[in-house]
Design an enzyme around this catalytic site. Sequence first.
Site, PDB file in Angstrom:
ATOM      1  N   SER A  16      -4.756  -0.016 -10.281  1.00 43.33           N
ATOM      2  CA  SER A  16      -4.692  -0.989  -9.038  1.00 43.33           C
ATOM      3  C   SER A  16      -5.699  -0.155  -7.899  1.00 43.33           C
ATOM      4  O   SER A  16      -5.579  -0.163  -7.218  1.00 43.33           O
ATOM      5  CB  SER A  16      -3.135  -1.530  -8.733  1.00 43.33           C
ATOM      6  OG  SER A  16      -3.407  -2.490 -10.003  1.00 43.33           O
ATOM      7  N   THR A  17      -4.766   1.569  -7.885  1.00 44.92           N
ATOM      8  CA  THR A  17      -6.033   2.361  -7.253  1.00 44.92           C
ATOM      9  C   THR A  17      -7.036   2.468  -7.198  1.00 44.92           C
ATOM     10  O   THR A  17      -8.139   2.238  -6.024  1.00 44.92           O
ATOM     11  CB  THR A  17      -5.467   3.735  -7.597  1.00 44.92           C
ATOM     12  OG1 THR A  17      -5.597   3.596  -8.960  1.00 44.92           O
ATOM     13  CG2 THR A  17      -4.261   4.022  -8.044  1.00 44.92           C
TER      14      THR A  17
END
Lengths: 593, 391
Positions: A313-314
Amino acid sequence: MKRVPLRPLARVLKARKDGEDPELIERENLARRHEEMRDRQRQRAESRLVVASIFFALAFSFVGVKMFQLASVEPAEPQIAATTARIVAQRANIVDRQGRILATNLSTRSLYAQPNMMTDPAASAQRLAEIFPELEAEKLLKQFRSGRTFLWIKRKISPEQMQEVHDIGDPGLLFGPREMRLYPNGRLAAHILGGASFGREGVRSAEVVGVAGVEKQFDNFLRDPANGGRPLELSIDLTVQDAAEAVLRGGMKLMNAKSAATVLMDVYTGEIVAMASLPDFDPNERPRPLTEGDAADSPLFNRAVQGLYELGSTFKIFTAAQALDLGLFNPASMINTRGPLVWGKFKINDFSKYGPVLSVTDVIVKSSNVGTARIAQEIGGERQKEFLGTLGLLKETPIELVEGSHIKPLWPDKWTELSTMTISYGHGISTSPLHLAAAYSSIVNGGTKVEPTLLKTDEVRPGPRVISAETSAAARSMLRQVVTRGTASFGEVEGYAVGGKTGTADKPDPKGGYYENKVISTFASVFPANDPRYVLIVTLDEPAETSGPEPRRTAGWTAVPVAAEMIRRIGPLLGIRPSLEPLDEIEVVDVRN
Amino acid sequence: MTEMVYGSVPVQSGDPVLPRWWRTVDRITLVAVLALFGIGTLLALAASPPLASKNGLEAFYYVKRQGVYSVLALTVLLVTSMMSPDAVRRFGTVGFALAFVALIALPLFGTDFGKGATRWYSLGFMAVQPSEFLKPMFVALVAWFIAAAHQLNGPPGRMISLWLTMIVVGFLVMQPDFGQAGLILFTWGVMYFIGGASILLLMALAGLTLFAGTFAYANSEHFARRIDGFLSPDIDPRTQLGYATNAIQEGGFFGVGVGEGTVKWSLPDAHTDFIIAVAAEEFGLVLVLIIILLYMTVTVRSLLRLIRERDMYARLAGAGLTCLFAMQAFINLGVAVRILPAKGMTLPFISYGGSSLLASALTMGMLLALTRTRPQGEIGDHLLGRGRGHG
């Protein structure tokens, strides 16, 4: 030349006429000629004998003069002449950004033997084996008796060991001076420094060559005598590196992680202020590379640079930032987040249900895969790939480490629409934590491209623009909100306005598919979010936070607290002034009554 | 006339042999040679005890041997120096034949004493090096050939001498003994030069020698190692040269004192090839310069005496023997001071060793025989009006 007839014909004819014997005349003539020839020869020989006398007189005089020269020279201690070209042993130091020593040289001794000069090889071998437990007496003795005239026993010995070898008193055991590479900080920054070993070796000196890390990358610079001993200045800050490693080590243990990596980068210059990978090693005693199994399990493996992971998700912030920059949405635009998002036979789901619609900001704050994928669909694969490319996420970083120069991120050959959707939330693309740090720096620093470097940089040279300053500010605001009210709430550090994005990615199983309960959890953070200075990436491999009834593996529970502790420790070291909330006005209590 | 030749009583006309010899011999050279003998004995005292102790013999064993050899050599020297030039020639021819056969048979019966080159016959009580004896004989023979070439309608002596030289050099190189080979070649060159060779030809020969040396360098490890050691600007202190240089430096001007030297204990060839290092260390530069001066005296004086000599054979043979003697001394000394690459070459009269001493005595005896004052027909010149100037 006047030719003289062999026979004096006139006289011979006259003699014949007179009835004399012409033979006598011929004989006499011959004798005279002979005599003349010998006279000529003798005169020539005379001068040549004089020449020969002078030659020998000069030759002997020359010997005499040389003898005089030699005898009038004070005898000097005999020195064994070096037969090969001189080995340049001086290697430049490596220092951190404050000039503190990271690598230097130490004068030591090597021990070698000339068995033909040894008096008692058997006893010497026995004593040597006592002094150096790693040597075996039988083996040594065999070598001494093998007829070799020279053999190395130890490359580096300590002064105490040297004294003990002296005490053996064997004239066949000799010492050669050595410059050895010393890393006084031990394991600190081990992966960056790499290590050095001996190259060409002579009795009087040995060449020190870098074998890994910056030692190898800058080997020519470090060995170049033209630099006049100028040290190699790295961007690393030794105290920050120490604090970061200490926290990471503790965090790794606390979170039961298999390994961990961190990168701290200056968002404007791309300088790496600290970078660590655990487990690590001591460059003074560099371990051997693994000969079997996965090289990534070796302590030599630099996870921050060499490790390629799906960082999950970064990556969502890249999708959001691009969408804002393209003007497709604004932070408040509402995105359909009703899941699951079905594409062919694939289903995209969220970690938990977030409701039917979320604003772009909330997609990031709550980390909605569905929402991000929908945004990416609007952007399209073509533009997404190009944008990730400009952030440097699709090719090797220019990092000055031999290990990192060929580390290329993995991404699908066919950038299909499905790839576009998964890549938007960081799946289907593997990059190193270093790639991520550089990309985050470019996003948050106002939108100019940053290239990572390990060399100290004095001036800031802004790279080409990646996104607009407004988009950058909006992205920072979203990242800040992730910490204040989102998935990274443990990341709050009072006074440092931390912003960041969590990422929890299932680890791919080498047999295919993904592991159920093995994750890579990452927290990519920036601080202070309102005036960005540094990007900090913390990655934990297979963490499990076990304080609750069930092990918690999401980044919010694992990587984020570690990163927060790290910021708490290194913030003051970096000289960032905490911006504390103003205290309530102090009421003056009137004590006069 | 007839009764003087046939059936006459052999009456001594004129002087008895010894007084005439004393009057005609080159006394200065003789004295110089005797001085060298003396120094040789002195240095045998200094240099040979380590060898004796190494071989488990009493300290002055080799000194005594050297004393015996010296007496023998002195006798040889005196007897040879009484010969006439004709006798020298005959002696040289026969001697050459014997020495040459001995040289050829070396690979079959010789020994190398563990030094890597088969140069010696081990006779039990002494080691004989045939090439040492071959050299003076060779000179006597080759001088004859070259002199003969100067007769009208004479034999092609120069060509024969060249072939002979090449054969001898070839055998020496096979041993290998490049030092002696070079010495023979050089001596032949000097004799050829004195015998009236054209300068151009000599230069061509010098070039050829250089070429041969290069070839040997490329093909013989034995040879190449020594040249490398010579060309290297630094001395490895563990080599003979290193020890020799150090000894000369230690000695300084007046030496460390008799018996105080150390080089003789560490250098295996201290009593032969590097005797000068022992001399320099114990007795200092003074003795070394005296030795050099003695060699120079013998050489220059002999050559100058030969200038007067009218007999071509005596002149050539004399020049050849002088050159042999001088060159051998020069090479030995030159090696010690690193003018020349390391060569196994003894120092005439001074180095320890029976072969060397006897051969040196032979050489010097023959030379003294040739440089004796003899009537040179000056009277005839005056009578015939053929003085110098219009010959």
